[in-house]
Design a protein around this motif. Structure first.
Motif, PDB file in Angstrom:
ATOM      1  N   MET A  55      10.221  -1.283   0.951  1.00 54.07           N
ATOM      2  CA  MET A  55      10.392  -2.700   1.266  1.00 54.07           C
ATOM      3  C   MET A  55      10.212  -3.527  -0.004  1.00 54.07           C
ATOM      4  SD  MET A  55       8.389  -3.127   4.867  1.00 54.07           S
ATOM      5  CE  MET A  55       9.229  -2.782   6.391  1.00 54.07           C
ATOM      6  N   ASN A  56      10.556  -4.798   0.087  1.00 52.52           N
ATOM      7  CA  ASN A  56      10.392  -5.686  -1.051  1.00 52.52           C
ATOM      8  C   ASN A  56       9.432  -6.802  -0.660  1.00 52.52           C
ATOM      9  OD1 ASN A  56      10.649  -6.962  -3.476  1.00 52.52           O
ATOM     10  ND2 ASN A  56      12.654  -7.836  -3.036  1.00 52.52           N
ATOM     11  N   PRO A  57       8.208  -6.840  -1.172  1.00 44.57           N
ATOM     12  CA  PRO A  57       7.608  -5.880  -2.112  1.00 44.57           C
ATOM     13  C   PRO A  57       7.282  -4.566  -1.405  1.00 44.57           C
ATOM     14  CG  PRO A  57       5.963  -7.483  -1.430  1.00 44.57           C
ATOM     15  CD  PRO A  57       7.268  -7.918  -0.803  1.00 44.57           C
ATOM     16  N   PRO A  58       7.142  -3.509  -2.192  1.00 47.76           N
ATOM     17  CA  PRO A  58       6.867  -2.193  -1.595  1.00 47.76           C
ATOM     18  C   PRO A  58       5.569  -2.205  -0.792  1.00 47.76           C
ATOM     19  CG  PRO A  58       7.407  -1.973  -3.913  1.00 47.76           C
ATOM     20  CD  PRO A  58       7.255  -3.442  -3.638  1.00 47.76           C
ATOM     21  N   GLY A  59       5.616  -1.575   0.370  1.00 45.93           N
ATOM     22  CA  GLY A  59       4.429  -1.464   1.202  1.00 45.93           C
ATOM     23  C   GLY A  59       3.629  -0.227   0.835  1.00 45.93           C
ATOM     24  N   ARG A  60       2.338  -0.318   1.055  1.00 40.94           N
ATOM     25  CA  ARG A  60       1.449   0.812   0.814  1.00 40.94           C
ATOM     26  C   ARG A  60       0.713   1.127   2.109  1.00 40.94           C
ATOM     27  NH1 ARG A  60      -2.204  -1.974  -3.516  1.00 40.94           N
ATOM     28  NH2 ARG A  60      -1.911  -3.581  -1.954  1.00 40.94           N
ATOM     29  N   PHE A  61       0.208   2.328   2.214  1.00 43.32           N
ATOM     30  CA  PHE A  61      -0.652   2.713   3.324  1.00 43.32           C
ATOM     31  C   PHE A  61      -2.065   2.742   2.765  1.00 43.32           C
ATOM     32  CE2 PHE A  61       3.455   4.008   4.716  1.00 43.32           C
ATOM     33  CZ  PHE A  61       3.429   3.886   6.098  1.00 43.32           C
ATOM     34  N   LEU A  62      -2.922   1.846   3.273  1.00 42.21           N
ATOM     35  CA  LEU A  62      -4.239   1.640   2.686  1.00 42.21           C
ATOM     36  C   LEU A  62      -5.356   1.905   3.692  1.00 42.21           C
ATOM     37  CD1 LEU A  62      -3.483  -1.765   0.907  1.00 42.21           C
ATOM     38  CD2 LEU A  62      -3.419   0.517  -0.107  1.00 42.21           C
ATOM     39  N   ALA A  63      -6.479   2.353   3.165  1.00 35.97           N
ATOM     40  CA  ALA A  63      -7.712   2.500   3.945  1.00 35.97           C
ATOM     41  C   ALA A  63      -8.836   1.878   3.138  1.00 35.97           C
ATOM     42  CB  ALA A  63      -8.004   3.966   4.229  1.00 35.97           C
ATOM     43  N   GLN A  64      -9.783   1.306   3.843  1.00 33.58           N
ATOM     44  CA  GLN A  64     -10.918   0.687   3.156  1.00 33.58           C
ATOM     45  C   GLN A  64     -12.021   1.728   2.984  1.00 33.58           C
ATOM     46  OE1 GLN A  64     -12.705  -2.744   5.073  1.00 33.58           O
ATOM     47  NE2 GLN A  64     -12.792  -3.779   3.106  1.00 33.58           N
ATOM     48  N   ILE A  65     -12.344   1.983   1.721  1.00 33.47           N
ATOM     49  CA  ILE A  65     -13.383   2.956   1.393  1.00 33.47           C
ATOM     50  C   ILE A  65     -14.396   2.266   0.487  1.00 33.47           C
ATOM     51  CG2 ILE A  65     -13.890   5.164   0.281  1.00 33.47           C
ATOM     52  CD1 ILE A  65     -11.034   6.029   1.050  1.00 33.47           C
ATOM     53  N   GLN A  66     -15.623   2.212   0.955  1.00 30.20           N
ATOM     54  CA  GLN A  66     -16.721   1.569   0.236  1.00 30.20           C
ATOM     55  C   GLN A  66     -16.345   0.166  -0.238  1.00 30.20           C
ATOM     56  OE1 GLN A  66     -17.896   4.335  -2.813  1.00 30.20           O
ATOM     57  NE2 GLN A  66     -18.889   5.699  -1.342  1.00 30.20           N
ATOM     58  N   GLY A  67     -15.698  -0.589   0.657  1.00 27.95           N
ATOM     59  CA  GLY A  67     -15.389  -1.983   0.371  1.00 27.95           C
ATOM     60  C   GLY A  67     -14.120  -2.229  -0.419  1.00 27.95           C
ATOM     61  N   SER A  68     -13.437  -1.162  -0.839  1.00 26.93           N
ATOM     62  CA  SER A  68     -12.191  -1.329  -1.596  1.00 26.93           C
ATOM     63  C   SER A  68     -11.029  -0.711  -0.824  1.00 26.93           C
ATOM     64  CB  SER A  68     -12.289  -0.634  -2.954  1.00 26.93           C
ATOM     65  OG  SER A  68     -13.296  -1.222  -3.727  1.00 26.93           O
ATOM     66  N   TRP A  69      -9.863  -1.340  -0.934  1.00 20.72           N
ATOM     67  CA  TRP A  69      -8.667  -0.806  -0.301  1.00 20.72           C
ATOM     68  C   TRP A  69      -8.022   0.202  -1.240  1.00 20.72           C
ATOM     69  CZ3 TRP A  69      -7.655  -1.486   4.655  1.00 20.72           C
ATOM     70  CH2 TRP A  69      -8.260  -2.564   5.315  1.00 20.72           C
ATOM     71  N   VAL A  70      -7.781   1.416  -0.730  1.00 23.98           N
ATOM     72  CA  VAL A  70      -7.189   2.473  -1.552  1.00 23.98           C
ATOM     73  C   VAL A  70      -5.994   3.076  -0.829  1.00 23.98           C
ATOM     74  CG1 VAL A  70      -9.339   3.034  -2.747  1.00 23.98           C
ATOM     75  CG2 VAL A  70      -8.782   4.222  -0.651  1.00 23.98           C
ATOM     76  N   GLU A  71      -5.017   3.500  -1.596  1.00 22.20           N
ATOM     77  CA  GLU A  71      -3.818   4.164  -1.092  1.00 22.20           C
ATOM     78  C   GLU A  71      -4.205   5.517  -0.504  1.00 22.20           C
ATOM     79  OE1 GLU A  71      -0.412   5.362   0.062  1.00 22.20           O
ATOM     80  OE2 GLU A  71      -0.265   3.479  -1.043  1.00 22.20           O
ATOM     81  N   ILE A  72      -3.687   5.839   0.682  1.00 25.47           N
ATOM     82  CA  ILE A  72      -4.065   7.091   1.335  1.00 25.47           C
ATOM     83  C   ILE A  72      -3.099   8.237   1.045  1.00 25.47           C
ATOM     84  CG2 ILE A  72      -5.357   5.939   3.153  1.00 25.47           C
ATOM     85  CD1 ILE A  72      -3.006   6.471   5.061  1.00 25.47           C
TER      86      ILE A  72
END
Length: 118
Positions: free
Chosen positions: A55-72
């Motif tokens: 997509m524009n902008p590209p979508g990411r799949f994220l999970a919240q780990i220790q308060g930060s969003w990270v790509e899964i």
């Protein structure tokens, strides 16, 4: 805006990327049910993951780990998509989602600040 957030609750459900994600799941659910092999089902899941990522902008799949969003990553993203396709809950296409605006600046549910180009 196109990111898909992992988690539960109203804030996650109302995120624009999650709403788009659910609409994509609705589009492919019948094909997924009719698929006869694991390969066919995986292909459908991959198609949804790739649609989000391109997509524009590209979508990411994220999970919240220790308060930060990270790509899964693709494997967990595909597992998330497959689970959504298997769910019994029926979402109607473009189903209106009732979301309440929180006046607080809640960084815990805002992954946009942590976007990295990797």
């Amino acid at each position: 805006e196109n990111d898909v957030l992992s988690g539960r609750g109203g804030t996650i459900n109302c995120h624009p990327g999650n709403v788009r994600f659910r609409n994509l799941v609705v589009q492919y659910k019948d094909a997924y049910k009719k698929a006869n092999t694991r390969f066919e089902k995986m292909t459908i899941s991959d198609k949804i993951v790739n649609t989000i990522r391109t997509m524009n902008p590209p979508g990411r799949f994220l999970a919240q780990i220790q308060g930060s969003w990270v790509e899964i990553g693709n494997e967990k993203a595909r597992a998330k998509v497959s689970q959504a396709l298997r769910e019994k809950k029926v979402y109607k296409q473009a189903e209106p989602v009732v979301c309440f605006v929180n006046n607080k600046n809640d960084d815990a549910t805002s992954p946009s600040a942590s976007r990295t180009d990797s």
